[in-house]
Scaffold this motif. Structure first.
Motif, PDB file in Angstrom:
ATOM      1  N   ILE A 195       0.851  -1.187   0.000  1.00 50.55           N
ATOM      2  CA  ILE A 195       0.000   0.000   0.000  1.00 50.55           C
ATOM      3  C   ILE A 195       0.887   1.237   0.000  1.00 50.55           C
ATOM      4  CG2 ILE A 195      -1.796   1.284   1.197  1.00 50.55           C
ATOM      5  CD1 ILE A 195      -2.726  -1.374   0.086  1.00 50.55           C
ATOM      6  N   GLY A 196       0.783   2.027  -1.063  1.00 50.89           N
ATOM      7  CA  GLY A 196       1.513   3.288  -1.120  1.00 50.89           C
ATOM      8  C   GLY A 196       3.003   3.153  -1.244  1.00 50.89           C
ATOM      9  N   GLN A 197       3.496   2.019  -1.706  1.00 54.86           N
ATOM     10  CA  GLN A 197       4.934   1.819  -1.841  1.00 54.86           C
ATOM     11  C   GLN A 197       5.207   0.782  -2.924  1.00 54.86           C
ATOM     12  OE1 GLN A 197       6.714  -0.673   1.403  1.00 54.86           O
ATOM     13  NE2 GLN A 197       4.740  -0.307   2.392  1.00 54.86           N
ATOM     14  N   PRO A 198       6.428   0.717  -3.418  1.00 53.20           N
ATOM     15  CA  PRO A 198       6.752  -0.265  -4.460  1.00 53.20           C
ATOM     16  C   PRO A 198       6.633  -1.700  -3.944  1.00 53.20           C
ATOM     17  CG  PRO A 198       8.426   1.458  -4.301  1.00 53.20           C
ATOM     18  CD  PRO A 198       7.544   1.612  -3.106  1.00 53.20           C
ATOM     19  N   GLN A 199       6.367  -2.623  -4.880  1.00 52.03           N
ATOM     20  CA  GLN A 199       6.273  -4.036  -4.546  1.00 52.03           C
ATOM     21  C   GLN A 199       7.177  -4.847  -5.465  1.00 52.03           C
ATOM     22  OE1 GLN A 199       2.215  -5.613  -4.019  1.00 52.03           O
ATOM     23  NE2 GLN A 199       1.476  -3.561  -4.409  1.00 52.03           N
ATOM     24  N   ASP A 200       7.731  -5.888  -4.920  1.00 54.13           N
ATOM     25  CA  ASP A 200       8.528  -6.793  -5.738  1.00 54.13           C
ATOM     26  C   ASP A 200       7.625  -7.538  -6.719  1.00 54.13           C
ATOM     27  OD1 ASP A 200      10.826  -6.072  -4.440  1.00 54.13           O
ATOM     28  OD2 ASP A 200      10.740  -7.704  -2.974  1.00 54.13           O
ATOM     29  N   ARG A 201       8.094  -7.665  -7.956  1.00 51.62           N
ATOM     30  CA  ARG A 201       7.410  -8.410  -9.013  1.00 51.62           C
ATOM     31  C   ARG A 201       6.026  -7.834  -9.332  1.00 51.62           C
ATOM     32  NH1 ARG A 201      10.127 -12.331  -5.987  1.00 51.62           N
ATOM     33  NH2 ARG A 201      11.609 -13.561  -7.228  1.00 51.62           N
ATOM     34  N   LEU A 202       5.843  -6.549  -9.104  1.00 52.89           N
ATOM     35  CA  LEU A 202       4.571  -5.918  -9.468  1.00 52.89           C
ATOM     36  C   LEU A 202       4.642  -5.435 -10.907  1.00 52.89           C
ATOM     37  CD1 LEU A 202       1.774  -4.693  -8.846  1.00 52.89           C
ATOM     38  CD2 LEU A 202       2.953  -2.629  -8.051  1.00 52.89           C
ATOM     39  N   PHE A 203       3.699  -5.877 -11.718  1.00 57.57           N
ATOM     40  CA  PHE A 203       3.584  -5.393 -13.088  1.00 57.57           C
ATOM     41  C   PHE A 203       2.350  -4.490 -13.147  1.00 57.57           C
ATOM     42  CE2 PHE A 203       6.056  -9.260 -13.519  1.00 57.57           C
ATOM     43  CZ  PHE A 203       7.021  -8.892 -14.432  1.00 57.57           C
ATOM     44  N   GLY A 204       2.578  -3.205 -13.366  1.00 62.45           N
ATOM     45  CA  GLY A 204       1.470  -2.269 -13.393  1.00 62.45           C
ATOM     46  C   GLY A 204       1.692  -1.130 -12.428  1.00 62.45           C
ATOM     47  N   LEU A 205       0.637  -0.383 -12.203  1.00 59.47           N
ATOM     48  CA  LEU A 205       0.701   0.792 -11.349  1.00 59.47           C
ATOM     49  C   LEU A 205       0.364   0.431  -9.913  1.00 59.47           C
ATOM     50  CD1 LEU A 205      -1.247   3.250 -13.699  1.00 59.47           C
ATOM     51  CD2 LEU A 205       1.229   2.940 -13.546  1.00 59.47           C
ATOM     52  N   GLN A 206       0.801   1.290  -8.992  1.00 56.20           N
ATOM     53  CA  GLN A 206       0.403   1.123  -7.606  1.00 56.20           C
ATOM     54  C   GLN A 206      -1.102   1.331  -7.452  1.00 56.20           C
ATOM     55  OE1 GLN A 206       2.582   3.389  -4.703  1.00 56.20           O
ATOM     56  NE2 GLN A 206       4.574   2.992  -5.664  1.00 56.20           N
ATOM     57  N   THR A 207      -1.657   0.779  -6.388  1.00 53.13           N
ATOM     58  CA  THR A 207      -3.069   1.006  -6.082  1.00 53.13           C
ATOM     59  C   THR A 207      -3.298   2.502  -5.884  1.00 53.13           C
ATOM     60  OG1 THR A 207      -3.228  -1.149  -5.021  1.00 53.13           O
ATOM     61  CG2 THR A 207      -4.953   0.457  -4.505  1.00 53.13           C
ATOM     62  N   GLN A 208      -4.260   3.046  -6.620  1.00 53.72           N
ATOM     63  CA  GLN A 208      -4.514   4.484  -6.592  1.00 53.72           C
ATOM     64  C   GLN A 208      -5.577   4.833  -5.543  1.00 53.72           C
ATOM     65  OE1 GLN A 208      -2.704   6.760  -8.646  1.00 53.72           O
ATOM     66  NE2 GLN A 208      -1.546   4.845  -8.829  1.00 53.72           N
ATOM     67  N   VAL A 209      -5.353   5.954  -4.844  1.00 52.22           N
ATOM     68  CA  VAL A 209      -6.267   6.364  -3.766  1.00 52.22           C
ATOM     69  C   VAL A 209      -6.789   7.781  -3.989  1.00 52.22           C
ATOM     70  CG1 VAL A 209      -5.264   4.811  -2.055  1.00 52.22           C
ATOM     71  CG2 VAL A 209      -4.310   7.112  -2.360  1.00 52.22           C
ATOM     72  N   THR A 210      -6.744   8.256  -5.235  1.00 50.43           N
ATOM     73  CA  THR A 210      -7.317   9.556  -5.587  1.00 50.43           C
ATOM     74  C   THR A 210      -8.220   9.373  -6.802  1.00 50.43           C
ATOM     75  OG1 THR A 210      -5.520  10.170  -7.092  1.00 50.43           O
ATOM     76  CG2 THR A 210      -5.235  10.742  -4.760  1.00 50.43           C
ATOM     77  N   PRO A 211      -9.219  10.240  -6.990  1.00 50.40           N
ATOM     78  CA  PRO A 211     -10.085  10.124  -8.172  1.00 50.40           C
ATOM     79  C   PRO A 211      -9.305  10.180  -9.481  1.00 50.40           C
ATOM     80  CG  PRO A 211     -11.071  11.597  -6.551  1.00 50.40           C
ATOM     81  CD  PRO A 211      -9.704  11.282  -6.058  1.00 50.40           C
ATOM     82  N   ASN A 212      -8.364  11.093  -9.590  1.00 50.23           N
ATOM     83  CA  ASN A 212      -7.552  11.167 -10.807  1.00 50.23           C
ATOM     84  C   ASN A 212      -6.721   9.906 -10.985  1.00 50.23           C
ATOM     85  OD1 ASN A 212      -8.565  13.696 -11.344  1.00 50.23           O
ATOM     86  ND2 ASN A 212      -6.782  14.798 -10.550  1.00 50.23           N
ATOM     87  N   GLY A 213      -6.199   9.394  -9.887  1.00 53.90           N
ATOM     88  CA  GLY A 213      -5.402   8.175  -9.974  1.00 53.90           C
ATOM     89  C   GLY A 213      -6.232   6.980 -10.413  1.00 53.90           C
ATOM     90  N   ARG A 214      -7.445   6.867  -9.894  1.00 50.02           N
ATOM     91  CA  ARG A 214      -8.304   5.754 -10.308  1.00 50.02           C
ATOM     92  C   ARG A 214      -8.668   5.871 -11.789  1.00 50.02           C
ATOM     93  NH1 ARG A 214     -12.857   5.923  -8.719  1.00 50.02           N
ATOM     94  NH2 ARG A 214     -13.007   7.784  -7.418  1.00 50.02           N
ATOM     95  N   GLU A 215      -8.946   7.084 -12.246  1.00 51.87           N
ATOM     96  CA  GLU A 215      -9.255   7.266 -13.662  1.00 51.87           C
ATOM     97  C   GLU A 215      -8.040   6.949 -14.529  1.00 51.87           C
ATOM     98  OE1 GLU A 215     -10.933  10.738 -16.729  1.00 51.87           O
ATOM     99  OE2 GLU A 215     -10.903  11.080 -14.562  1.00 51.87           O
TER     100      GLU A 215
END
Length: 370
Positions: A80-100
């Motif tokens: 949550i709110g930080q990089p993850q190992d072996r993550l393909f894609g974007l971080q989980t977004q917690v703002t309306p613009n980020g979700r869009e």
């Protein structure tokens, strides 16, 4: 002559013992002494001004984001709110613009890029096999094909239109001016740390530096733990912002160009010396979110992390009070409290003034008796 002298001494002693004025003197003295406690009684309210500083020196509001030992209560949550190992894609977004933006990335861009890449790969494979020298010893002399030229001209235009509509919408949302009730956060880039100001909340000022590892600091000095956040991202001071409230982010810099970037907020805003850049966003979920400077700014560019703790509006108001600030909507309340305090002080002062007046009146009364 001796008899005359002795007679004079006896007569003087008799007059001294029988004089009415001297007989009343001891009675007047206790009267004056009795007045002293009475005069001291009205001065009791003078203790109120002394208690006023004591009340003012009462313990300030405790920081709701820290425990009794001064350590942060909110711990970093993996993924949550930080990089993850072996993550393909974007971080989980917690703002309306980020979700869009996340939807735009996952639903439009990635499928479209995948389809185009597979189509081009298939076309290359087909051309390699179909038009190799062994299979096509006599090459075609065709130089133009109207249908193919229309398709490869019209299809990219349609693709660009499909991308442009949500892209322009997202771009406009990212730079939409913040409303009047927004919380203003001013982020100032320095070589190599961030400083912050809350100009709408009593001009609160913070300085955030990266927390070093235990092996990098002297004994007894604070170092990073897993609760503080990932290595190179944890800070000794966190930015505190409310959830569900528009945030106005203003960036600038003291020396060179920096960039304030928090991936979970879909925020990356350059901080340029002598210039104010602005954007806005709304945090939808409480938690701890990390970012870092994303503009090459010098030798220690990699050591300018950002840690944002998102809390409820109620906790944010307590945090503001603990830092000596005040909420914009609560400006009238301190004024009314101050007015009441002034009235009370005035009454106390009047009572104190009344004391000396009483004393002054009592003193002449005793003198008059004399």
């Amino acid at each position: 002559m001796r008899m005359l002298g002795l007679t004079s001494i006896v007569l003087a002693a008799g007059l001294a013992l029988g004089a009415p004025g001297h007989a009343q003197e001891p009675a007047a003295a206790p009267a004056a002494n009795a007045t002293a406690p009475d005069a001291a009684a009205p001065t009791a309210p003078l203790a109120d001004p002394a208690s006023a500083p004591a009340a003012a020196a009462a313990p300030a509001v405790a920081d709701p984001t820290l425990d009794a030992s001064g350590k942060p209560l909110t711990k970093a949550a993996p993924g949550i709110g930080q990089p993850q190992d072996r993550l393909f894609g974007l971080q989980t977004q917690v703002t309306p613009n980020g979700r869009e933006a996340h939807w735009f990335h996952d639903v439009i861009l990635v499928p479209l890029i995948t389809i185009i890449s597979l189509f081009v790969l298939a076309l290359l494979i087909w051309v390699i096999i179909r038009y190799r020298r062994a299979a096509n010893p006599v090459p075609s002399r065709t130089s133009h094909n109207t249908a193919i030229e229309i398709v490869w001209t019209l299809l990219p235009v349609l693709i660009l239109i499909a991308i442009a509509v949500p892209s322009i919408k997202l771009l406009a949302a990212q730079f939409k001016p913040a409303p009047d009730n927004a919380v203003t956060l001013k982020a100032i880039g320095n070589q190599w740390f961030w400083s912050y100001e809350y100009p709408d909340h009593g001009d609160i000022k913070l300085t955030a530096n990266m927390l070093k590892e235990q092996t990098e600091v002297p004994a007894g000095q604070r170092y990073r733990t897993d609760a503080d956040g990932p290595r190179l991202l944890a800070t000794d001071t966190r930015v505190v912002l409310p959830v569900g409230v528009p945030i106005r982010l203003v960036t600038t810099a003291q020396d060179v160009i920096h960039s304030w970037a928090v991936p979970a907020f879909w925020i990356k805003l350059d901080a340029v010396p002598g210039r104010l850049n602005e954007t806005s966003f709304i945090i939808e979920k409480p938690g701890l979110y990390f970012g870092q400077c994303s503009e090459l700014c010098g030798a220690r560019h990699a050591y300018m992390p950002i840690a944002v703790e998102a809390v409820s509006p109620e906790v944010f108001a307590q945090w503001v009070a603990s830092k000596g600030g005040k909420m914009p909507g609560a400006k009238a309340e301190p004024q009314s409290t101050t007015a009441a305090g002034n009235d009370a002080s005035a009454e106390t002062g009047n009572a104190a003034e009344a004391g000396p007046v009483t004393n002054a009146t009592a003193a002449p009364a005793a003198t008059t008796g004399h």
